[in-house]
Design a protein around this motif. Sequence first.
Motif, PDB file in Angstrom:
ATOM      1  N   ILE A 101      -1.286  -6.574   1.081  1.00  0.00           N
ATOM      2  CA  ILE A 101      -1.774  -5.745   2.183  1.00  0.00           C
ATOM      3  C   ILE A 101      -0.815  -5.894   3.359  1.00  0.00           C
ATOM      4  N   ARG A 102      -0.205  -4.779   3.759  1.00  0.00           N
ATOM      5  CA  ARG A 102       0.715  -4.863   4.897  1.00  0.00           C
ATOM      6  C   ARG A 102      -0.052  -4.986   6.207  1.00  0.00           C
ATOM      7  N   ALA A 103      -1.111  -4.182   6.359  1.00  0.00           N
ATOM      8  CA  ALA A 103      -1.834  -4.185   7.633  1.00  0.00           C
ATOM      9  C   ALA A 103      -3.143  -3.436   7.504  1.00  0.00           C
ATOM     10  N   GLU A 104      -4.030  -3.693   8.449  1.00  0.00           N
ATOM     11  CA  GLU A 104      -5.185  -2.833   8.658  1.00  0.00           C
ATOM     12  C   GLU A 104      -4.743  -1.636   9.490  1.00  0.00           C
ATOM     13  N   ILE A 105      -5.416  -0.519   9.299  1.00  0.00           N
ATOM     14  CA  ILE A 105      -5.107   0.667  10.090  1.00  0.00           C
ATOM     15  C   ILE A 105      -5.276   0.369  11.583  1.00  0.00           C
ATOM     16  N   GLY A 106      -6.291  -0.423  11.930  1.00  0.00           N
ATOM     17  CA  GLY A 106      -6.497  -0.790  13.330  1.00  0.00           C
ATOM     18  C   GLY A 106      -5.324  -1.550  13.910  1.00  0.00           C
ATOM     19  N   GLU A 107      -4.650  -2.356  13.088  1.00  0.00           N
ATOM     20  CA  GLU A 107      -3.475  -3.093  13.563  1.00  0.00           C
ATOM     21  C   GLU A 107      -2.308  -2.148  13.821  1.00  0.00           C
ATOM     22  N   VAL A 108      -2.175  -1.119  12.994  1.00  0.00           N
ATOM     23  CA  VAL A 108      -1.137  -0.114  13.250  1.00  0.00           C
ATOM     24  C   VAL A 108      -1.448   0.620  14.552  1.00  0.00           C
TER      25      VAL A 108
ATOM     26  N   ARG B 278     -11.419   1.849 -10.063  1.00  0.00           N
ATOM     27  CA  ARG B 278     -10.224   2.244  -9.311  1.00  0.00           C
ATOM     28  C   ARG B 278      -9.775   3.625  -9.743  1.00  0.00           C
ATOM     29  N   GLU B 279      -8.978   4.264  -8.886  1.00  0.00           N
ATOM     30  CA  GLU B 279      -8.397   5.572  -9.180  1.00  0.00           C
ATOM     31  C   GLU B 279      -6.889   5.480  -9.409  1.00  0.00           C
ATOM     32  N   LEU B 280      -6.271   4.375  -8.994  1.00  0.00           N
ATOM     33  CA  LEU B 280      -4.832   4.184  -9.125  1.00  0.00           C
ATOM     34  C   LEU B 280      -4.540   2.999 -10.033  1.00  0.00           C
ATOM     35  N   ASP B 281      -3.443   3.074 -10.776  1.00  0.00           N
ATOM     36  CA  ASP B 281      -3.091   1.964 -11.652  1.00  0.00           C
ATOM     37  C   ASP B 281      -2.329   0.888 -10.891  1.00  0.00           C
ATOM     38  N   THR B 282      -2.129  -0.240 -11.563  1.00  0.00           N
ATOM     39  CA  THR B 282      -1.481  -1.396 -10.943  1.00  0.00           C
ATOM     40  C   THR B 282      -0.071  -1.066 -10.475  1.00  0.00           C
ATOM     41  N   GLU B 283       0.685  -0.329 -11.292  1.00  0.00           N
ATOM     42  CA  GLU B 283       2.073  -0.028 -10.951  1.00  0.00           C
ATOM     43  C   GLU B 283       2.175   0.765  -9.651  1.00  0.00           C
ATOM     44  N   THR B 284       1.287   1.733  -9.464  1.00  0.00           N
ATOM     45  CA  THR B 284       1.313   2.537  -8.251  1.00  0.00           C
ATOM     46  C   THR B 284       0.988   1.696  -7.027  1.00  0.00           C
ATOM     47  N   VAL B 285      -0.055   0.884  -7.119  1.00  0.00           N
ATOM     48  CA  VAL B 285      -0.450   0.040  -5.988  1.00  0.00           C
ATOM     49  C   VAL B 285       0.648  -0.974  -5.666  1.00  0.00           C
ATOM     50  N   ALA B 286       1.247  -1.556  -6.698  1.00  0.00           N
ATOM     51  CA  ALA B 286       2.288  -2.558  -6.478  1.00  0.00           C
ATOM     52  C   ALA B 286       3.518  -1.966  -5.809  1.00  0.00           C
ATOM     53  N   HIS B 287       3.812  -0.701  -6.122  1.00  0.00           N
ATOM     54  CA  HIS B 287       5.013  -0.054  -5.592  1.00  0.00           C
ATOM     55  C   HIS B 287       4.824   0.430  -4.154  1.00  0.00           C
ATOM     56  N   ALA B 288       3.565   0.609  -3.737  1.00  0.00           N
ATOM     57  CA  ALA B 288       3.283   1.223  -2.439  1.00  0.00           C
ATOM     58  C   ALA B 288       3.129   0.188  -1.331  1.00  0.00           C
ATOM     59  N   ALA B 289       3.380   0.638  -0.103  1.00  0.00           N
ATOM     60  CA  ALA B 289       3.033  -0.147   1.086  1.00  0.00           C
ATOM     61  C   ALA B 289       1.545   0.064   1.332  1.00  0.00           C
ATOM     62  N   LEU B 290       0.760  -1.008   1.247  1.00  0.00           N
ATOM     63  CA  LEU B 290      -0.695  -0.909   1.222  1.00  0.00           C
ATOM     64  C   LEU B 290      -1.306  -1.182   2.597  1.00  0.00           C
ATOM     65  N   PHE B 291      -2.139  -0.240   3.043  1.00  0.00           N
ATOM     66  CA  PHE B 291      -2.878  -0.363   4.301  1.00  0.00           C
ATOM     67  C   PHE B 291      -4.366  -0.217   4.001  1.00  0.00           C
ATOM     68  N   VAL B 292      -5.212  -0.960   4.724  1.00  0.00           N
ATOM     69  CA  VAL B 292      -6.655  -0.947   4.463  1.00  0.00           C
ATOM     70  C   VAL B 292      -7.400  -0.775   5.783  1.00  0.00           C
ATOM     71  N   ASP B 293      -8.686  -0.454   5.684  1.00  0.00           N
ATOM     72  CA  ASP B 293      -9.479  -0.382   6.911  1.00  0.00           C
ATOM     73  C   ASP B 293      -9.882  -1.773   7.380  1.00  0.00           C
ATOM     74  N   CYS B 294     -10.143  -2.686   6.433  1.00  0.00           N
ATOM     75  CA  CYS B 294     -10.564  -4.051   6.765  1.00  0.00           C
ATOM     76  C   CYS B 294     -10.131  -4.977   5.633  1.00  0.00           C
ATOM     77  N   ARG B 295      -9.366  -6.013   5.933  1.00  0.00           N
ATOM     78  CA  ARG B 295      -8.887  -6.929   4.899  1.00  0.00           C
ATOM     79  C   ARG B 295     -10.034  -7.571   4.134  1.00  0.00           C
ATOM     80  N   GLU B 296     -11.023  -8.083   4.860  1.00  0.00           N
ATOM     81  CA  GLU B 296     -12.123  -8.785   4.214  1.00  0.00           C
ATOM     82  C   GLU B 296     -12.830  -7.880   3.217  1.00  0.00           C
TER      83      GLU B 296
END
Length: 294
Positions: A270-277, A229-247
Amino acid sequence: MRILTRTDVEQLLDLDACREAMAVAMGDLSAGHAIQPLRTVEAFHDQRDSALFMPAILAHPPVLGVKVVTIYPENHVAGIQSHHGALLLFESEHGRPVALVEGSSITAIRTAAVSALATELLSRPESSVMAIVGTGVQAHSHLAALPRVRPIEEVRVWSPRAASRRQFLQTASVPAGVHLRATDTAEEAVRGADIVSTVTSGGSPLLELAWIEPGAHINTVGSSTATTRELDTETVAHAALFVDCRETALTEAGELLLPIAEGALEATHIRAEIGEVLNRTAAGRRDDAEITLF
């Protein structure tokens, strides 16, 4: 069957056209109109190097294919880029092969185009300062792609090796109106930046949440396995997370899987996939102070 070289791809695949094509593809994937099995990853040379096999079937356009990528992290010692690949395409009506395409150039352009798409969807429209952490191929392509979607005036770049930073400044193609400078630390690059793109080879976290500006958008690109990973747990936990594919994210993304293993997050982070946005079935950024992460 056509054979397209790196030069062909770089001349024919425009970043803006690629971003538009990826918007269609990612919207179709989230809507169930595309098939993308999990990629197969095989490590060898005492787990140092690896090969990735990535199939997909699209409805728009009707095509199926597979991309094979090799990753040799130590190639930089020999002055060779770490990622190489090729793409084999078939038409879907009769299954005939139609093209063999050099894949490293596609990977560079496509990855930056998707980061630009996510940046367009999730960053604040007035974002003008960008940080790039890393100085490899993806640093160059992100420098080219992201100013196309936001009014970038300043780009700060940092990587662990000073020689790499100097070489990047000497070789980078800088978009008009953009001031590019290298920084001595990652913190200096990131503090005050509206957009942050991490494009290193991935390993252990490089940034701290305290450095991230409220309202910033982060693209994390370099890590591609469940244990890096490039980001620590605290950063990921604090952010609204979007992904290309949940699976895929829940199988391969160390940024998510390592915090889950620590008990700090759940898959529902995970808030959403980019495709869902894109399809307007999920919300993107909610306010100007929110940190968004793709």
